[in-house]
Structures are given as structure tokens and as C-alpha cells.
Scaffold this motif. Structure first.
Motif, PDB file in Angstrom:
ATOM      1  N   UNK A 113      85.731  67.503  24.802  1.00 56.32           N
ATOM      2  CA  UNK A 113      84.284  67.649  24.891  1.00 56.32           C
ATOM      3  C   UNK A 113      83.634  66.787  23.821  1.00 56.32           C
ATOM      4  N   UNK A 114      82.570  66.110  24.199  1.00 58.36           N
ATOM      5  CA  UNK A 114      81.831  65.267  23.254  1.00 58.36           C
ATOM      6  C   UNK A 114      80.351  65.459  23.517  1.00 58.36           C
ATOM      7  N   UNK A 115      79.550  65.305  22.487  1.00 59.72           N
ATOM      8  CA  UNK A 115      78.099  65.347  22.638  1.00 59.72           C
ATOM      9  C   UNK A 115      77.570  63.976  22.234  1.00 59.72           C
ATOM     10  N   UNK A 116      76.771  63.391  23.118  1.00 59.87           N
ATOM     11  CA  UNK A 116      76.123  62.123  22.813  1.00 59.87           C
ATOM     12  C   UNK A 116      74.636  62.393  22.632  1.00 59.87           C
ATOM     13  N   UNK A 117      73.972  61.531  21.866  1.00 59.21           N
ATOM     14  CA  UNK A 117      72.575  61.764  21.528  1.00 59.21           C
ATOM     15  C   UNK A 117      71.631  60.681  22.051  1.00 59.21           C
ATOM     16  N   UNK A 158      71.339  57.372  25.443  1.00 61.19           N
ATOM     17  CA  UNK A 158      71.974  56.669  26.561  1.00 61.19           C
ATOM     18  C   UNK A 158      73.000  55.671  26.027  1.00 61.19           C
ATOM     19  N   UNK A 159      72.675  55.007  24.926  1.00 62.02           N
ATOM     20  CA  UNK A 159      73.592  54.023  24.343  1.00 62.02           C
ATOM     21  C   UNK A 159      74.913  54.680  23.928  1.00 62.02           C
ATOM     22  N   UNK A 160      74.841  55.874  23.329  1.00 60.53           N
ATOM     23  CA  UNK A 160      76.071  56.588  22.941  1.00 60.53           C
ATOM     24  C   UNK A 160      76.880  56.996  24.170  1.00 60.53           C
ATOM     25  N   UNK A 161      76.197  57.400  25.237  1.00 57.65           N
ATOM     26  CA  UNK A 161      76.892  57.784  26.469  1.00 57.65           C
ATOM     27  C   UNK A 161      77.607  56.575  27.062  1.00 57.65           C
ATOM     28  N   UNK A 162      76.923  55.427  27.087  1.00 57.78           N
ATOM     29  CA  UNK A 162      77.544  54.192  27.592  1.00 57.78           C
ATOM     30  C   UNK A 162      78.732  53.813  26.717  1.00 57.78           C
ATOM     31  N   UNK A 163      78.578  53.882  25.410  1.00 58.24           N
ATOM     32  CA  UNK A 163      79.662  53.530  24.490  1.00 58.24           C
ATOM     33  C   UNK A 163      80.867  54.445  24.676  1.00 58.24           C
ATOM     34  N   UNK A 164      80.633  55.750  24.848  1.00 58.82           N
ATOM     35  CA  UNK A 164      81.740  56.674  25.082  1.00 58.82           C
ATOM     36  C   UNK A 164      82.442  56.302  26.387  1.00 58.82           C
ATOM     37  N   UNK A 166      96.015  59.860  40.512  1.00 55.99           N
ATOM     38  CA  UNK A 166      95.710  60.700  39.349  1.00 55.99           C
ATOM     39  C   UNK A 166      94.190  60.751  39.179  1.00 55.99           C
ATOM     40  N   UNK A 167      93.696  61.861  38.624  1.00 59.31           N
ATOM     41  CA  UNK A 167      92.253  61.984  38.492  1.00 59.31           C
ATOM     42  C   UNK A 167      91.864  62.734  37.236  1.00 59.31           C
ATOM     43  N   UNK A 168      90.596  62.603  36.907  1.00 58.19           N
ATOM     44  CA  UNK A 168      90.010  63.321  35.796  1.00 58.19           C
ATOM     45  C   UNK A 168      88.647  63.830  36.260  1.00 58.19           C
ATOM     46  N   UNK A 169      88.283  65.013  35.807  1.00 58.38           N
ATOM     47  CA  UNK A 169      86.960  65.577  36.112  1.00 58.38           C
ATOM     48  C   UNK A 169      86.113  65.489  34.857  1.00 58.38           C
ATOM     49  N   UNK A 170      84.896  64.965  35.031  1.00 59.33           N
ATOM     50  CA  UNK A 170      83.979  64.811  33.908  1.00 59.33           C
ATOM     51  C   UNK A 170      82.666  65.491  34.278  1.00 59.33           C
ATOM     52  N   UNK A 171      82.303  66.501  33.496  1.00 59.10           N
ATOM     53  CA  UNK A 171      81.042  67.217  33.729  1.00 59.10           C
ATOM     54  C   UNK A 171      80.035  66.824  32.653  1.00 59.10           C
ATOM     55  N   UNK A 172      78.829  66.492  33.091  1.00 58.21           N
ATOM     56  CA  UNK A 172      77.756  66.141  32.169  1.00 58.21           C
ATOM     57  C   UNK A 172      76.691  67.228  32.206  1.00 58.21           C
ATOM     58  N   UNK A 173      76.221  67.613  31.017  1.00 58.31           N
ATOM     59  CA  UNK A 173      75.172  68.626  30.915  1.00 58.31           C
ATOM     60  C   UNK A 173      74.062  68.109  30.016  1.00 58.31           C
ATOM     61  N   UNK A 174      72.842  68.370  30.413  1.00 57.04           N
ATOM     62  CA  UNK A 174      71.663  67.983  29.643  1.00 57.04           C
ATOM     63  C   UNK A 174      71.441  69.024  28.552  1.00 57.04           C
ATOM     64  N   UNK A 175      71.358  68.588  27.305  1.00 59.11           N
ATOM     65  CA  UNK A 175      71.172  69.514  26.188  1.00 59.11           C
ATOM     66  C   UNK A 175      69.768  69.446  25.607  1.00 59.11           C
ATOM     67  N   UNK A 212      79.468  66.055  27.359  1.00 57.19           N
ATOM     68  CA  UNK A 212      80.419  65.484  28.315  1.00 57.19           C
ATOM     69  C   UNK A 212      81.714  66.263  28.160  1.00 57.19           C
ATOM     70  N   UNK A 213      82.127  66.935  29.228  1.00 62.05           N
ATOM     71  CA  UNK A 213      83.355  67.728  29.222  1.00 62.05           C
ATOM     72  C   UNK A 213      84.355  67.103  30.170  1.00 62.05           C
ATOM     73  N   UNK A 214      85.546  66.847  29.651  1.00 63.81           N
ATOM     74  CA  UNK A 214      86.609  66.206  30.439  1.00 63.81           C
ATOM     75  C   UNK A 214      87.735  67.207  30.639  1.00 63.81           C
ATOM     76  N   UNK A 215      88.195  67.321  31.881  1.00 65.11           N
ATOM     77  CA  UNK A 215      89.363  68.171  32.154  1.00 65.11           C
ATOM     78  C   UNK A 215      90.333  67.423  33.054  1.00 65.11           C
TER      79      UNK A 215
END
Length: 142
Positions: A4-8, A10-16, A120-129, A136-139
Motif C-alpha cells: 500500500x502506498x499513498x501519493x499526494x 498526480x505526478x507522484x502517482x505517475x512516478x509510482x 500472471x496478474x496483479x490487482x491495484x485498487x485506487x482510493x481518493x483520500x 494505491x493498494x496492490x494485491x
């Protein structure tokens, strides 16, 4: 494994997304979920850029075209299933081409993706804080 990561911004989200893309090796499926405006397309800009398939400024939401394809050698498919109402709608997308050769597929509104993946796959959930912050939660992580 989960992460799980928190970005602050759009630039941080793109960088992640750029950093996360380094862990992806075709064939691979990235399933994105989250409400409208949570940053699924913003994250995809970083993923596509990080995979070397296109410049992040060339990545746009495929809400109306439903599928964009980026890259020549390393193909990246970006699908948006928001407008998909039925399995018949899904069938008309021609996503079987996506699985024809090794690629990375990024699917927004993936809860509407009706098929088991051969990849193979990964699930990524995004939530507005609030503001520009996102969780961003990855499972089922790579």
C-alpha cells in the motif's frame, strides 16, 4: 503479498507507476479498480511510460475507444470497461488479440472483466483520500 502506498499528487502517482512497471514482465495483466476520479488513467500513464511503450503525455483514457495499444516491440494494451454493460459488449472489444502474444494489459474497471486470465496478474485498487491524495493498494503482487 500486498503493498500500500499513498501519493499526494498526480505526478507522484505517475512516478509510482513508472517504478512499479519495472516489476512487470510480459505477459502480464494489471487489473485496476477504483471509483471515478481516483487516478486509474493517471497511474496508467506511469505504467505505460515505465514500460517504455509511450510517453506519459500520449496516454489518454480509452473511455470512448475502449482500448488503446501502445508500443511496437513491447505491446501495452490499455482497456477501459466503464461502458461495458454485458458479456456481448465485452466480446465486441476484440480483446482476444491482446492475448495473442506476450504483452502487458492494463484494464480499468476490471471488476467488469469476465474472463479468467491465462497470464500472471496483479490487482491495484485506487482510493481518493481528499485533495490530490490517493491510496494505491496492490494485491496478488508481482
Amino acid at each position: 503479498m500486498s503493498e500500500e502506498i499513498i501519493t499526494h499528487s498526480a505526478e507522484e502517482t505517475i512516478q509510482w507507476g513508472r517504478e512499479f512497471a519495472k516489476r512487470l514482465k510480459a505477459p502480464f495483466l494489471v487489473l485496476l479498480t477504483g471509483d471515478l476520479g481516483t487516478g486509474k488513467t493517471t497511474l496508467t500513464k506511469g505504467l505505460v511510460s515505465g514500460l517504455g511503450a509511450a510517453n506519459e503525455n500520449d496516454v489518454t483514457s480509452p473511455t470512448f475507444t475502449l482500448v488503446h495499444v501502445y508500443g511496437q516491440q513491447a505491446r501495452v494494451y490499455h482497456a477501459d470497461l466503464y461502458r461495458i454493460e454485458s458479456f456481448h459488449d465485452f466480446e465486441t472489444l476484440g480483446l482476444e488479440d491482446m492475448f495473442a502474444g506476450p504483452a502487458v494489459a492494463i484494464v480499468e474497471w476490471s471488476e467488469k472483466f469476465p474472463l479468467p486470465s491465462p497470464w500472471p496478474m496483479v490487482r491495484v485498487r485506487l482510493e481518493h483520500l481528499g485533495g490530490d491524495s490517493r491510496r494505491i493498494s496492490v494485491s496478488d503482487s508481482v
